[in-house]
Design an enzyme around this catalytic site. Sequence first.
Site, short mmCIF file in Angstrom:
data_model
loop_
_atom_site.label_atom_id
_atom_site.label_comp_id
_atom_site.label_asym_id
_atom_site.label_seq_id
_atom_site.Cartn_x
_atom_site.Cartn_y
_atom_site.Cartn_z
N THR A 96 64.64 48.79 54.48
CA THR A 96 63.76 48.96 53.38
C THR A 96 63.84 50.52 52.80
O THR A 96 63.45 51.35 53.57
CB THR A 96 62.54 48.65 53.40
OG1 THR A 96 62.27 47.37 53.73
CG2 THR A 96 61.65 48.81 51.99
N LYS A 171 61.93 44.67 46.75
CA LYS A 171 61.30 44.88 48.05
C LYS A 171 60.06 45.88 48.03
O LYS A 171 58.88 45.52 48.72
CB LYS A 171 62.10 45.47 49.22
CG LYS A 171 61.67 45.66 50.58
CD LYS A 171 61.11 44.37 50.88
CE LYS A 171 60.23 44.75 52.56
NZ LYS A 171 59.55 43.73 53.04
N LYS A 239 55.62 54.46 54.55
CA LYS A 239 57.01 54.80 53.87
C LYS A 239 57.07 54.08 52.39
O LYS A 239 57.55 54.55 51.55
CB LYS A 239 57.99 54.71 54.66
CG LYS A 239 59.49 54.94 54.28
CD LYS A 239 60.22 53.41 54.11
CE LYS A 239 60.31 52.46 55.21
NZ LYS A 239 61.00 51.18 55.15
N1 LIG Z 1 59.07 45.13 61.02
C1 LIG Z 1 58.67 44.45 59.92
O1 LIG Z 1 58.08 43.60 59.92
C2 LIG Z 1 59.67 44.88 58.78
C3 LIG Z 1 60.44 45.76 58.57
N2 LIG Z 1 61.32 45.91 57.50
C4 LIG Z 1 61.99 47.29 57.21
O2 LIG Z 1 63.37 47.15 58.22
C5 LIG Z 1 63.57 48.20 58.56
C6 LIG Z 1 63.41 48.11 60.16
O3 LIG Z 1 62.06 48.05 60.62
P1 LIG Z 1 61.74 47.73 62.18
O4 LIG Z 1 62.97 46.94 63.04
O5 LIG Z 1 60.39 47.33 62.07
O6 LIG Z 1 61.91 49.46 62.58
P2 LIG Z 1 61.92 49.89 64.19
O7 LIG Z 1 61.21 51.15 63.93
O8 LIG Z 1 61.42 48.71 65.14
O9 LIG Z 1 63.55 50.20 64.12
C7 LIG Z 1 63.93 51.44 63.53
C8 LIG Z 1 65.66 51.24 63.84
O10 LIG Z 1 65.80 52.37 63.13
C9 LIG Z 1 66.64 53.25 64.04
N3 LIG Z 1 66.61 54.38 63.39
C10 LIG Z 1 65.30 55.50 63.08
N4 LIG Z 1 65.72 56.65 62.89
C11 LIG Z 1 67.12 56.72 62.96
C12 LIG Z 1 68.10 57.71 62.66
N5 LIG Z 1 67.76 58.98 62.54
N6 LIG Z 1 69.67 57.38 62.85
C13 LIG Z 1 69.82 56.38 63.52
N7 LIG Z 1 69.18 55.34 63.64
C14 LIG Z 1 67.65 55.29 63.49
C15 LIG Z 1 65.93 53.02 65.27
O11 LIG Z 1 66.73 53.66 66.33
P3 LIG Z 1 66.11 54.02 67.87
O12 LIG Z 1 65.76 52.83 68.77
O13 LIG Z 1 66.96 54.70 68.42
O14 LIG Z 1 64.96 54.79 67.31
C16 LIG Z 1 65.62 51.61 65.43
O15 LIG Z 1 67.02 50.89 65.52
C17 LIG Z 1 62.57 49.26 58.08
O16 LIG Z 1 63.35 49.89 56.77
C18 LIG Z 1 61.31 48.54 57.57
O17 LIG Z 1 60.77 48.88 56.61
C19 LIG Z 1 61.27 45.04 56.62
C20 LIG Z 1 60.76 43.56 56.79
C21 LIG Z 1 59.82 43.43 57.77
O1 LIG Z 2 58.11 44.71 55.32
C1 LIG Z 2 57.29 43.88 55.83
C2 LIG Z 2 57.04 42.42 55.61
O2 LIG Z 2 56.35 41.85 56.45
O3 LIG Z 2 58.06 41.98 54.82
#
Ligand SMILES: NC(=O)C1=CN([C@@H]2O[C@H](COP(=O)(O)OP(=O)(O)OC[C@H]3O[C@@H](n4cnc5c(N)ncnc54)[C@H](OP(=O)(O)O)[C@@H]3O)[C@@H](O)[C@H]2O)C=CC1
Ligand SMILES: O=CC(=O)O
Length: 287
Positions: A96, A171, A239
Amino acid sequence: MGEIGFLGIGIMGKAMAVNLLRHGFKVTVWNRTLSRCDELVQHGASVGETPAAVIKKCKYTIAMLSDPAAALSVVFDKHGALEQICGGKGYIDMSTVDADTSSQISQVITSKGGSFLEAPVSGSKKPAEDGQLVILAAGDKDLYDQVVPAFDVLGKKSFFLGQIGNGAKMKLVVNMIMGSMMNAFSEGIVLADKSGLDPHTLLDVLDLGAIANPMFKMKGPAMIKNSYPPAFPLKHQQKDMRLALALGDENAVPMPVAAAANEAFKKARSLGLGDHDFSAVFETLSK
Ligand SMILES: NC(=O)C1=CN([C@@H]2O[C@H](COP(=O)(O)OP(=O)(O)OC[C@H]3O[C@@H](n4cnc5c(N)ncnc54)[C@H](OP(=O)(O)O)[C@@H]3O)[C@@H](O)[C@H]2O)C=CC1
Ligand SMILES: O=CC(=O)O
């Protein structure tokens, strides 16, 4: 489709990559903290040492990263995706982010001959595990058509929304509404409790009426117990509010409700709740 690359094994990336593996796709994963790939190896994944190595190996690569800075870094930094993108390769960013970030990534990928799709998702950890996401794709329609078999595994429905930016905007609008709703819900639970009502009865009443929804049903009982196991981390919801408010600024759309909700999420972050589920915004009211 051939082997799929997957960059970012966080809450969502892990669930999505496991799902692809379960459905017989060959998947090569990379994560900044490489040790988080170990569990994926147990499910049959291969590991790439860098984003560039994954792109080199796979025709299609999906990214699922925390925010705009992460999405840009994985493309542009040393050993990033851009180093190996070329004609015949597709890059699908499901993180996102805002439309501008997505456009920047699209421009550099396509300038090297690759094709690009943004495809953020609606639906959290459980829908990701169950292949029940709603996919909001935009960009290269040919690439979209090629990756439909993967989207069919990851989601219950995919939308193709046209030009780059439309998926990101859709989104952000959805999550702006969700974040505002979570705040109204939290205030309602506290108001019921403080005015002498049983919050559990409130949940029952809500569930039978016109504003019943899966989010209230799933999160309400845990919130009443002050429990917020992270499905959608609060820092990511904040965010999304921030990016949605910027979209409102650009389009001169007044959003006083979303602005107030953003303040509550900021307050929650300042209390150290950023890694809890976004329902932890409840804590800003209930203390
Ligand atoms: N969780 C949810 O319910 C939902 C989330 N989203 C969106 O999906 C995306 C992922 O969410 P989610 O999986 O929950 O988040 P997490 O915080 O669990 O995972 C984030 C990921 O991004 C990586 N990351 C963060 N910073 C960097 C960087 N500078 N360089 C490289 N990799 C990086 C992390 O790596 P590392 O392990 O090394 O920290 C990890 O793999 C977000 O944009 C979120 O808004 C969308 C729908 C639902
Ligand atoms: O981005 C979060 C979700 O639940 O969708």
